[in-house]
Design a protein around this motif. Structure first.
Motif, PDB file in Angstrom:
ATOM      1  N   PRO A 119       0.806  -1.222   0.000  1.00  0.00           N
ATOM      2  CA  PRO A 119       0.000   0.000   0.000  1.00  0.00           C
ATOM      3  C   PRO A 119       0.844   1.279   0.000  1.00  0.00           C
ATOM      4  CG  PRO A 119      -0.827  -1.549   1.634  1.00  0.00           C
ATOM      5  CD  PRO A 119       0.461  -2.101   1.123  1.00  0.00           C
ATOM      6  N   TRP A 120       1.983   1.243   0.680  1.00  0.00           N
ATOM      7  CA  TRP A 120       2.878   2.405   0.615  1.00  0.00           C
ATOM      8  C   TRP A 120       3.333   2.639  -0.825  1.00  0.00           C
ATOM      9  CZ3 TRP A 120       3.038   6.024   3.981  1.00  0.00           C
ATOM     10  CH2 TRP A 120       2.985   5.783   5.361  1.00  0.00           C
ATOM     11  N   PHE A 121       3.687   1.560  -1.518  1.00  0.00           N
ATOM     12  CA  PHE A 121       4.097   1.706  -2.921  1.00  0.00           C
ATOM     13  C   PHE A 121       2.953   2.241  -3.772  1.00  0.00           C
ATOM     14  CE2 PHE A 121       4.053  -0.256  -7.179  1.00  0.00           C
ATOM     15  CZ  PHE A 121       5.104   0.459  -7.742  1.00  0.00           C
ATOM     16  N   ASN A 122       1.749   1.687  -3.564  1.00  0.00           N
ATOM     17  CA  ASN A 122       0.607   2.156  -4.350  1.00  0.00           C
ATOM     18  C   ASN A 122       0.303   3.623  -4.077  1.00  0.00           C
ATOM     19  OD1 ASN A 122       0.156  -0.262  -5.688  1.00  0.00           O
ATOM     20  ND2 ASN A 122      -1.207  -1.056  -4.100  1.00  0.00           N
ATOM     21  N   LEU A 123       0.437   4.043  -2.826  1.00  0.00           N
ATOM     22  CA  LEU A 123       0.275   5.462  -2.508  1.00  0.00           C
ATOM     23  C   LEU A 123       1.308   6.300  -3.253  1.00  0.00           C
ATOM     24  CD1 LEU A 123      -0.423   5.690   1.343  1.00  0.00           C
ATOM     25  CD2 LEU A 123      -1.832   6.642  -0.493  1.00  0.00           C
ATOM     26  N   GLY A 124       2.551   5.860  -3.206  1.00  0.00           N
ATOM     27  CA  GLY A 124       3.606   6.605  -3.888  1.00  0.00           C
ATOM     28  C   GLY A 124       3.353   6.718  -5.379  1.00  0.00           C
ATOM     29  N   ARG A 125       2.930   5.623  -5.974  1.00  0.00           N
ATOM     30  CA  ARG A 125       2.644   5.640  -7.410  1.00  0.00           C
ATOM     31  C   ARG A 125       1.480   6.584  -7.724  1.00  0.00           C
ATOM     32  NH1 ARG A 125       1.616  -0.111 -10.003  1.00  0.00           N
ATOM     33  NH2 ARG A 125      -0.045  -0.042  -8.431  1.00  0.00           N
ATOM     34  N   ALA A 126       0.452   6.580  -6.869  1.00  0.00           N
ATOM     35  CA  ALA A 126      -0.692   7.466  -7.100  1.00  0.00           C
ATOM     36  C   ALA A 126      -0.303   8.933  -6.945  1.00  0.00           C
ATOM     37  CB  ALA A 126      -1.822   7.107  -6.138  1.00  0.00           C
ATOM     38  N   PHE A 127       0.446   9.247  -5.888  1.00  0.00           N
ATOM     39  CA  PHE A 127       0.892  10.633  -5.705  1.00  0.00           C
ATOM     40  C   PHE A 127       1.772  11.070  -6.867  1.00  0.00           C
ATOM     41  CE2 PHE A 127       0.470   9.814  -0.920  1.00  0.00           C
ATOM     42  CZ  PHE A 127      -0.753  10.456  -0.851  1.00  0.00           C
ATOM     43  N   HIS A 128       2.622  10.178  -7.324  1.00  0.00           N
ATOM     44  CA  HIS A 128       3.493  10.485  -8.459  1.00  0.00           C
ATOM     45  C   HIS A 128       2.654  10.804  -9.696  1.00  0.00           C
ATOM     46  CE1 HIS A 128       7.289  10.351 -10.647  1.00  0.00           C
ATOM     47  NE2 HIS A 128       6.726   9.568 -11.546  1.00  0.00           N
ATOM     48  N   GLY A 129       1.605  10.025  -9.922  1.00  0.00           N
ATOM     49  CA  GLY A 129       0.746  10.265 -11.066  1.00  0.00           C
ATOM     50  C   GLY A 129       0.002  11.579 -10.976  1.00  0.00           C
ATOM     51  N   GLN A 130      -0.298  12.033  -9.763  1.00  0.00           N
ATOM     52  CA  GLN A 130      -0.990  13.303  -9.557  1.00  0.00           C
ATOM     53  C   GLN A 130      -0.047  14.503  -9.587  1.00  0.00           C
ATOM     54  OE1 GLN A 130      -3.191  12.959  -5.851  1.00  0.00           O
ATOM     55  NE2 GLN A 130      -5.046  12.357  -6.950  1.00  0.00           N
ATOM     56  N   GLY A 131       1.251  14.240  -9.646  1.00  0.00           N
ATOM     57  CA  GLY A 131       2.207  15.336  -9.650  1.00  0.00           C
ATOM     58  C   GLY A 131       2.639  15.801  -8.274  1.00  0.00           C
ATOM     59  N   ASP A 132       2.245  15.087  -7.219  1.00  0.00           N
ATOM     60  CA  ASP A 132       2.656  15.445  -5.864  1.00  0.00           C
ATOM     61  C   ASP A 132       3.931  14.672  -5.534  1.00  0.00           C
ATOM     62  OD1 ASP A 132       2.956  16.096  -3.213  1.00  0.00           O
ATOM     63  OD2 ASP A 132       0.868  15.725  -2.660  1.00  0.00           O
ATOM     64  N   SER A 133       5.050  15.192  -6.009  1.00  0.00           N
ATOM     65  CA  SER A 133       6.306  14.450  -5.899  1.00  0.00           C
ATOM     66  C   SER A 133       6.793  14.334  -4.467  1.00  0.00           C
ATOM     67  CB  SER A 133       7.380  15.110  -6.780  1.00  0.00           C
ATOM     68  OG  SER A 133       7.010  15.043  -8.141  1.00  0.00           O
ATOM     69  N   ASN A 134       6.543  15.343  -3.629  1.00  0.00           N
ATOM     70  CA  ASN A 134       6.984  15.258  -2.237  1.00  0.00           C
ATOM     71  C   ASN A 134       6.265  14.130  -1.501  1.00  0.00           C
ATOM     72  OD1 ASN A 134       8.953  17.474  -1.766  1.00  0.00           O
ATOM     73  ND2 ASN A 134       7.264  18.747  -2.474  1.00  0.00           N
ATOM     74  N   ALA A 135       4.946  14.044  -1.691  1.00  0.00           N
ATOM     75  CA  ALA A 135       4.194  12.955  -1.053  1.00  0.00           C
ATOM     76  C   ALA A 135       4.610  11.610  -1.625  1.00  0.00           C
ATOM     77  CB  ALA A 135       2.694  13.183  -1.243  1.00  0.00           C
ATOM     78  N   ALA A 136       4.903  11.576  -2.924  1.00  0.00           N
ATOM     79  CA  ALA A 136       5.345  10.329  -3.554  1.00  0.00           C
ATOM     80  C   ALA A 136       6.654   9.855  -2.938  1.00  0.00           C
ATOM     81  CB  ALA A 136       5.501  10.522  -5.060  1.00  0.00           C
ATOM     82  N   VAL A 137       7.593  10.772  -2.752  1.00  0.00           N
ATOM     83  CA  VAL A 137       8.888  10.403  -2.165  1.00  0.00           C
ATOM     84  C   VAL A 137       8.694   9.834  -0.766  1.00  0.00           C
ATOM     85  CG1 VAL A 137      11.034  11.362  -1.229  1.00  0.00           C
ATOM     86  CG2 VAL A 137      10.301  11.954  -3.547  1.00  0.00           C
ATOM     87  N   ASP A 138       7.863  10.476   0.046  1.00  0.00           N
ATOM     88  CA  ASP A 138       7.644  10.001   1.415  1.00  0.00           C
ATOM     89  C   ASP A 138       7.078   8.576   1.417  1.00  0.00           C
ATOM     90  OD1 ASP A 138       7.338  10.557   4.389  1.00  0.00           O
ATOM     91  OD2 ASP A 138       5.282  10.064   3.842  1.00  0.00           O
ATOM     92  N   ALA A 139       6.053   8.342   0.595  1.00  0.00           N
ATOM     93  CA  ALA A 139       5.432   7.012   0.566  1.00  0.00           C
ATOM     94  C   ALA A 139       6.386   5.965   0.019  1.00  0.00           C
ATOM     95  CB  ALA A 139       4.154   7.059  -0.270  1.00  0.00           C
ATOM     96  N   LEU A 140       7.115   6.299  -1.026  1.00  0.00           N
ATOM     97  CA  LEU A 140       8.017   5.329  -1.645  1.00  0.00           C
ATOM     98  C   LEU A 140       9.212   5.024  -0.758  1.00  0.00           C
ATOM     99  CD1 LEU A 140       7.773   6.721  -5.270  1.00  0.00           C
ATOM    100  CD2 LEU A 140       6.981   4.468  -4.506  1.00  0.00           C
ATOM    101  N   GLN A 141       9.645   5.988   0.030  1.00  0.00           N
ATOM    102  CA  GLN A 141      10.719   5.710   0.988  1.00  0.00           C
ATOM    103  C   GLN A 141      10.250   4.697   2.033  1.00  0.00           C
ATOM    104  OE1 GLN A 141      11.708   9.721   2.218  1.00  0.00           O
ATOM    105  NE2 GLN A 141      13.526   9.772   0.922  1.00  0.00           N
ATOM    106  N   HIS A 142       9.001   4.814   2.471  1.00  0.00           N
ATOM    107  CA  HIS A 142       8.453   3.800   3.382  1.00  0.00           C
ATOM    108  C   HIS A 142       8.452   2.428   2.711  1.00  0.00           C
ATOM    109  CE1 HIS A 142       6.817   7.135   5.863  1.00  0.00           C
ATOM    110  NE2 HIS A 142       6.825   6.237   6.829  1.00  0.00           N
ATOM    111  N   ALA A 143       7.987   2.383   1.459  1.00  0.00           N
ATOM    112  CA  ALA A 143       7.922   1.102   0.752  1.00  0.00           C
ATOM    113  C   ALA A 143       9.298   0.480   0.610  1.00  0.00           C
ATOM    114  CB  ALA A 143       7.279   1.298  -0.618  1.00  0.00           C
ATOM    115  N   ARG A 144      10.289   1.296   0.261  1.00  0.00           N
ATOM    116  CA  ARG A 144      11.649   0.768   0.072  1.00  0.00           C
ATOM    117  C   ARG A 144      12.251   0.297   1.393  1.00  0.00           C
ATOM    118  NH1 ARG A 144      16.206   1.699  -3.231  1.00  0.00           N
ATOM    119  NH2 ARG A 144      15.848  -0.535  -3.230  1.00  0.00           N
TER     120      ARG A 144
END
Length: 524
Positions: A119-144
């Protein structure tokens, strides 16, 4: 799953085995068998969370997303703290294109169980698609952190960091991906697109070795071919670079052939259909929007970066919303665009314009105006004087040969794509320019032409003119666009963070190799 799995609590051993068998049947694409097995368990345990979850997964696998959502909502009503149910509900909403609902479900999943990586990865991917790169980085760092072996998370985190201008951090994650999978084309693509940091000799050896393998995916081979071409260009080995780009594009064209005739037919139809349009109900509708259109690789990202440095303008990058609104209207009418254009009334265009503005409203929460920089929007420029008559359209043009060659060198996500073949590039470029010339003649007050080379030669004068064309007061920060703090979600993310400077032409270095392309693009 095993018999000790707490998700199986309350089930007899036979029913546990039925759910195991159902999961295998879903995996093996045997939906009838899976449905029978799950139904048997639900017949005895109608509110068992895991049985309901598997039923929803089956619905998703058989294109029944609405039933999946209903099943998961029913399960969550009984088991509100089950994180997996919320995670799968997010997946179901995402399948339906309901991104905000998907994000809400995934957020709830990680609140309930922060140790879930997916779910962290899916959040990151969704934020990335919306252009919210800061939120994407936070979520993807959790996933990694939770699952460093998830390859797409490493690549996507690299992409999000590039968009924020954090190139060293991005390179670290791309190289982590390559340690997981040395032939990961997306990771090589990401490293290559950090154009301010050339790849090394060791990278050249690694790329060449990976391209010799026979067990890699074609998509990875294409991406690595483009990366090798860019590397050889940076080394000054232009014949080797040319060969690498040629091979990569030839493979991509075989995989996803782009058809020229439908494109040319579309342009002719669009020009004819938009020749006469009804007067708009509200001539100011869409004043908030600045469209930046033209061919990819024409300098449009720099123009957007200049405008995004203005305190009145949000740089939204490449939005799909205009095309989606038009496609939805085509579905509603049961007629392909632009065939229905002559039948559309002023009220229809007003409705569609408001639909577009509603879809893009979140880009106006901080600043009153925004840019929509999807290059392909040029195909719809002819209807804007009826649909969004207050909008400004900035067409960006660059030297034809430089544009064509830059397109040929760039790997594009959207396939099939005209840029895989030099003849197609030349015809696409010609038709785009001819159509925009016609539409600008019909709406000269709102469709304005700007040339990339003119901007590089005299930034001060051309930036003043750009702001005037957009109805914006002069803002000194626009003269220093590289200092604008925003996410840049295109392949030019690295270049636009450098000061504006001339001398960025590359095609001449290839000499006679590009003579055929020069002749094809001889538009001056």
């Amino acid at each position: 799953m095993t018999a000790a799995n707490p998700r199986m609590t309350g089930l007899a051993p036979d029913d546990i085995e039925r759910l195991h068998a159902a999961a295998r049947a879903i995996r093996d694409r045997a939906p009838a068998q899976a449905e029978r097995l799950i139904g048997e368990v639900l017949g005895r345990h109608a509110q068992h969370a895991e049985a309901q979850r598997l039923q929803a997964i089956l619905f998703l696998h058989t294109q029944r997303a609405m039933q999946a959502i209903a099943t998961l909502q029913q399960a969550i009503a009984t088991h509100p703290h089950d994180a997996l149910l919320h995670a799968d509900l997010g997946n179901a909403y995402n399948t339906r294109g309901e991104c905000d609902a998907a994000i809400a479900a995934w957020r709830r999943a990680v609140e309930l169980d922060p140790q879930q990586a997916v779910p962290w990865f899916n959040l990151g991917r969704a934020f990335h698609g919306q252009g919210d790169s800061n939120a994407a980085v936070d979520a993807l760092q959790h996933a990694r952190a939770l699952a460093p072996e998830i390859l797409p998370a490493a690549v996507l985190l690299g992409d999000a960091l590039v968009h924020l201008g954090h190139f060293d951090g991005a390179a670290t994650h791309y190289r982590d991906a390559l340690r997981l999978h040395p032939a990961c084309g997306d990771a090589w693509r990401g490293l290559s697109n950090i154009k301010t940091v050339p790849l090394s000799d060791a990278d050249a050896d690694a790329l060449s070795a990976q391209l010799q393998r026979r067990d890699i995916a074609d998509s990875d081979r294409v991406a690595m071919g483009h990366a090798l071409g860019k590397l050889e260009e940076d080394r000054g080995r232009h014949s080797q670079a040319f060969a690498a780009f040629l091979a990569a594009n030839a493979l991509q064209q075989r995989l996803t052939p782009w058809r020229l005739q439908p494109f040319e037919h579309y342009v002719r139809q669009a020009l004819a259909a938009t020749e006469s349009l009804p007067a708009p109900i509200d001539a100011t509708l869409g004043h908030e929007v600045i469209f930046i259109v033209g061919l990819p690789r024409s300098g449009s990202t720099l123009f957007e970066q200049i405008l995004a440095a203005h305190p009145q303008v949000e740089g939204a990058s490449e939005l799909a919303d205009l095309g989606i609104v038009i496609q939805q209207e085509s579905v509603r009418r049961g007629v392909a665009y632009p065939q229905w254009v002559p039948q559309a009334s002023a009220e229809d265009w007003h409705r569609l314009g408001r639909d577009y503005l509603a879809r893009t409203a979140h880009w106006r929460t901080r600043r009153p105006r925004f840019t929509d920089k999807l290059p392909d929007n040029w195909k719809h420029a002819g209807i804007l004087r009826a649909m969004l008559p207050g909008a400004t359209v900035i067409e960006v043009r660059r030297d034809p040969l430089e544009t064509a060659w830059s397109c040929f060198k760039q790997q594009f996500y959207s396939q099939p794509h005209f840029a895989n073949d030099m003849d197609n590039i030349a015809i696409y470029l010609r038709d785009c320019r001819q159509a925009m010339d016609a539409w600008r003649t019909r709406d000269p007050a709102h469709i304005r032409l700007h040339r990339y080379e003119d901007l590089l030669a005299d930034p001060d004068a051309r930036i003043h003119a750009l702001l005037d064309d957009c109805g914006l007061d002069f803002e000194p920060a626009c003269l220093q666009p590289h200092q604008a703090a925003r996410a840049v979600r295109t392949a030019s993310a690295a270049q636009v963070r450098q000061p504006i400077r001339a001398g960025l032409a590359h095609a001449a270095s290839y000499g006679a190799m590009l003579d055929p392309l020069l002749q094809l693009t001889g538009l001056g």
